[in-house]
Every structure is written in structure tokens, then in C-alpha cells.
Write a protein that holds these residues in place. Structure first.
Motif, PDB file in Angstrom:
ATOM      1  N   ALA A  51       4.982  49.111  52.312  1.00 47.11           N
ATOM      2  CA  ALA A  51       4.212  48.023  52.931  1.00 47.11           C
ATOM      3  C   ALA A  51       3.639  48.509  54.255  1.00 47.11           C
ATOM      4  O   ALA A  51       4.371  48.831  55.183  1.00 47.11           O
ATOM      5  CB  ALA A  51       5.099  46.811  53.152  1.00 47.11           C
ATOM      6  N   VAL A  52       2.320  48.558  54.326  1.00 47.32           N
ATOM      7  CA  VAL A  52       1.632  49.064  55.505  1.00 47.32           C
ATOM      8  C   VAL A  52       1.050  47.882  56.283  1.00 47.32           C
ATOM      9  O   VAL A  52       0.430  46.988  55.709  1.00 47.32           O
ATOM     10  CB  VAL A  52       0.514  50.051  55.102  1.00 47.32           C
ATOM     11  CG1 VAL A  52      -0.236  50.552  56.322  1.00 47.32           C
ATOM     12  CG2 VAL A  52       1.110  51.220  54.319  1.00 47.32           C
ATOM     13  N   LEU A  53       1.265  47.896  57.580  1.00 49.39           N
ATOM     14  CA  LEU A  53       0.793  46.812  58.430  1.00 49.39           C
ATOM     15  C   LEU A  53      -0.678  47.009  58.768  1.00 49.39           C
ATOM     16  O   LEU A  53      -1.031  47.767  59.661  1.00 49.39           O
ATOM     17  CB  LEU A  53       1.620  46.714  59.711  1.00 49.39           C
ATOM     18  CG  LEU A  53       1.289  45.528  60.604  1.00 49.39           C
ATOM     19  CD1 LEU A  53       1.494  44.211  59.866  1.00 49.39           C
ATOM     20  CD2 LEU A  53       2.142  45.566  61.859  1.00 49.39           C
ATOM     21  N   VAL A  54      -1.508  46.344  57.990  1.00 49.06           N
ATOM     22  CA  VAL A  54      -2.938  46.273  58.261  1.00 49.06           C
ATOM     23  C   VAL A  54      -3.232  44.808  58.575  1.00 49.06           C
ATOM     24  O   VAL A  54      -2.376  43.941  58.420  1.00 49.06           O
ATOM     25  CB  VAL A  54      -3.778  46.795  57.071  1.00 49.06           C
ATOM     26  CG1 VAL A  54      -3.537  48.282  56.858  1.00 49.06           C
ATOM     27  CG2 VAL A  54      -3.480  46.017  55.808  1.00 49.06           C
ATOM     28  N   GLU A  98       0.662  56.676  59.678  1.00 50.31           N
ATOM     29  CA  GLU A  98       1.787  57.358  59.031  1.00 50.31           C
ATOM     30  C   GLU A  98       1.427  57.763  57.600  1.00 50.31           C
ATOM     31  O   GLU A  98       1.842  58.821  57.121  1.00 50.31           O
ATOM     32  CB  GLU A  98       3.027  56.477  59.050  1.00 50.31           C
ATOM     33  CG  GLU A  98       3.554  56.261  60.457  1.00 50.31           C
ATOM     34  CD  GLU A  98       4.630  55.204  60.543  1.00 50.31           C
ATOM     35  OE1 GLU A  98       5.618  55.458  61.264  1.00 50.31           O
ATOM     36  OE2 GLU A  98       4.500  54.134  59.903  1.00 50.31           O
ATOM     37  N   MET A  99       0.653  56.926  56.919  1.00 46.31           N
ATOM     38  CA  MET A  99       0.198  57.284  55.575  1.00 46.31           C
ATOM     39  C   MET A  99      -0.800  58.432  55.662  1.00 46.31           C
ATOM     40  O   MET A  99      -0.761  59.371  54.869  1.00 46.31           O
ATOM     41  CB  MET A  99      -0.433  56.085  54.869  1.00 46.31           C
ATOM     42  CG  MET A  99       0.472  54.858  54.736  1.00 46.31           C
ATOM     43  SD  MET A  99       2.120  55.186  54.101  1.00 46.31           S
ATOM     44  CE  MET A  99       3.120  54.700  55.505  1.00 46.31           C
ATOM     45  N   ALA A 100      -1.684  58.356  56.655  1.00 47.69           N
ATOM     46  CA  ALA A 100      -2.652  59.435  56.867  1.00 47.69           C
ATOM     47  C   ALA A 100      -1.933  60.750  57.182  1.00 47.69           C
ATOM     48  O   ALA A 100      -2.364  61.815  56.732  1.00 47.69           O
ATOM     49  CB  ALA A 100      -3.613  59.068  57.992  1.00 47.69           C
ATOM     50  N   ALA A 101      -0.836  60.674  57.909  1.00 47.31           N
ATOM     51  CA  ALA A 101      -0.077  61.883  58.247  1.00 47.31           C
ATOM     52  C   ALA A 101       0.525  62.524  56.994  1.00 47.31           C
ATOM     53  O   ALA A 101       0.575  63.756  56.882  1.00 47.31           O
ATOM     54  CB  ALA A 101       1.013  61.559  59.262  1.00 47.31           C
ATOM     55  N   ALA A 102       0.969  61.703  56.059  1.00 50.56           N
ATOM     56  CA  ALA A 102       1.513  62.245  54.807  1.00 50.56           C
ATOM     57  C   ALA A 102       0.420  62.977  54.027  1.00 50.56           C
ATOM     58  O   ALA A 102       0.648  64.065  53.489  1.00 50.56           O
ATOM     59  CB  ALA A 102       2.132  61.125  53.965  1.00 50.56           C
ATOM     60  N   VAL A 103      -0.763  62.384  53.978  1.00 54.40           N
ATOM     61  CA  VAL A 103      -1.889  63.033  53.301  1.00 54.40           C
ATOM     62  C   VAL A 103      -2.272  64.311  54.048  1.00 54.40           C
ATOM     63  O   VAL A 103      -2.509  65.358  53.429  1.00 54.40           O
ATOM     64  CB  VAL A 103      -3.093  62.068  53.185  1.00 54.40           C
ATOM     65  CG1 VAL A 103      -4.324  62.794  52.663  1.00 54.40           C
ATOM     66  CG2 VAL A 103      -2.735  60.879  52.289  1.00 54.40           C
ATOM     67  N   ALA A 104      -2.316  64.236  55.367  1.00 53.99           N
ATOM     68  CA  ALA A 104      -2.664  65.420  56.165  1.00 53.99           C
ATOM     69  C   ALA A 104      -1.662  66.547  55.937  1.00 53.99           C
ATOM     70  O   ALA A 104      -2.050  67.725  55.844  1.00 53.99           O
ATOM     71  CB  ALA A 104      -2.736  65.054  57.651  1.00 53.99           C
ATOM     72  N   TYR A 105      -0.381  66.212  55.820  1.00 52.91           N
ATOM     73  CA  TYR A 105       0.638  67.227  55.533  1.00 52.91           C
ATOM     74  C   TYR A 105       0.313  67.936  54.218  1.00 52.91           C
ATOM     75  O   TYR A 105       0.323  69.165  54.135  1.00 52.91           O
ATOM     76  CB  TYR A 105       2.026  66.591  55.471  1.00 52.91           C
ATOM     77  CG  TYR A 105       3.036  67.474  54.776  1.00 52.91           C
ATOM     78  CD1 TYR A 105       3.526  68.620  55.392  1.00 52.91           C
ATOM     79  CD2 TYR A 105       3.461  67.180  53.490  1.00 52.91           C
ATOM     80  CE1 TYR A 105       4.427  69.446  54.741  1.00 52.91           C
ATOM     81  CE2 TYR A 105       4.363  67.995  52.833  1.00 52.91           C
ATOM     82  CZ  TYR A 105       4.841  69.131  53.456  1.00 52.91           C
ATOM     83  OH  TYR A 105       5.724  69.947  52.800  1.00 52.91           O
ATOM     84  N   LEU A 106       0.012  67.152  53.185  1.00 47.62           N
ATOM     85  CA  LEU A 106      -0.264  67.746  51.880  1.00 47.62           C
ATOM     86  C   LEU A 106      -1.528  68.598  51.892  1.00 47.62           C
ATOM     87  O   LEU A 106      -1.655  69.536  51.099  1.00 47.62           O
ATOM     88  CB  LEU A 106      -0.376  66.655  50.814  1.00 47.62           C
ATOM     89  CG  LEU A 106       0.942  65.977  50.457  1.00 47.62           C
ATOM     90  CD1 LEU A 106       0.692  64.768  49.566  1.00 47.62           C
ATOM     91  CD2 LEU A 106       1.904  66.960  49.801  1.00 47.62           C
TER      92      LEU A 106
END
Length: 165
Positions: A51-54, A98-106
Motif C-alpha cells: 500500500a503506497v501513500l499517494v 521507495e517503490m522507485a528506489a526498488a526499480v532503480a536498484y534493479l
């Protein structure tokens, strides 16, 4: 640095049986595509956000708060909503960055050996249908099951059926 093929897939919840097979298929697609792309330098992975807070999440939670007694101010509403709707080990909503960071890691150099993987960026969230429905109705219900629990401890997952003792 390898190229990246991937996507975002929500974490499954039994309250959406008509929808969940689609994102669940992405997990297998990422793994199958990773095998197909062997030797090309391209990796295939998925990020599965919780659940992402948007703004839409905040508006929804604020709108349903009075009926649930979660408070009037966002500082009161947020922890109560998390506890009632998305109990997780981090005790909060995820943030878009935080979701963007996971994608950036990959996509980065540190993930060169990661292929066919699903990164669950949900704060440790995994709620059973019975637990979700009970919480929605204000009942204690069966406990939520965290991602980190071994399969031998997962019980009372679906309408009190025992999957493993």
C-alpha cells in the motif's frame, strides 16, 4: 550494466479474485522471460509494491475514517488505518520514492546477478482474506501473516482452513 525488463505488480489479496491472477502472472512471466533472455545481458524482474501513500490513498482513508473511528486529523488517521487495513512490519504506508528506489536498484549495477526475481516492497505485508474481511468489519479475526514467517507457521489463511500446521 544489464538492460532491465520488468514491471510493477500489486501483492495478491483474496478480496480481489477477479484481478489478482493478472499481476500474479507477471511473477511467472518475469521468471520465464529471464530464462528466455539468457545470454543477452537483459534481466527480467518485477517490483511488487504494498500500500503506497499517494493522494488517492490518503483521500480514501480520510473519507472512510469517521465511520471507523480512526480520528479526525491525518496524524491520528494514518496509524489507525495502517493497523486496521494493512498491518505490516514497518507500521506505515509505503512511499512512492521507495517503490522507485526498488526499480532503480534493479536497473543499476548492484543488481547485475538478479534475474527472474520479484521484489516485494510491501513492508512485510501479507494479509489473508479472512483477516482482511474481519478487519474490514471491525472484528479481530485471524491474524495477518507476514512475508517473513516460515510456511510451517502459516495457519488459518483462508476462512480458517489450515494450510500447514
Amino acid at each position: 550494466m544489464p538492460a532491465f525488463v520488468g514491471g510493477l505488480a500489486s501483492q495478491p489479496m483474496d478480496t480481489r479474485p477477479q484481478y489478482d491472477p493478472t499481476p500474479a502472472a507477471r511473477y511467472d512471466l518475469a521468471a520465464s522471460l529471464a530464462h528466455e533472455l539468457k545470454g543477452t545481458g537483459v534481466a527480467s524482474n518485477v517490483v511488487s509494491p504494498g500500500a503506497v501513500l499517494v493522494e488517492a490513498t490518503k483521500e480514501l482513508v480520510t473519507r472512510i475514517s469517521p465511520a471507523r473511528g480512526w480520528g479526525d486529523m491525518w496524524e491520528e488517521i494514518r496509524p489507525n488505518a495502517v493497523s486496521a487495513l494493512i498491518p505490516n512490519d514497518q507500521e506505515r504506508f509505503g512511499e512512492p520514492d521507495e517503490m522507485a528506489a526498488a526499480v532503480a536498484y534493479l536497473c543499476g549495477g548492484y543488481a547485475q546477478y538478479v534475474s527472474g526475481a520479484t521484489i516485494r516492497a510491501g513492508g512485510g505485508l501479507k494479509v489473508s482474506r479472512a483477516a482482511f474481511c474481519a478487519r474490514r468489519n471491525g472484528e479481530p479475526g485471524p491474524r495477518a501473516v507476514r512475508d517473513t514467517e516460515p510456511a510451517s507457521k502459516i495457519t488459518e489463511i483462508h476462512d480458517h482452513e489450515t494450510l500447514a500446521a
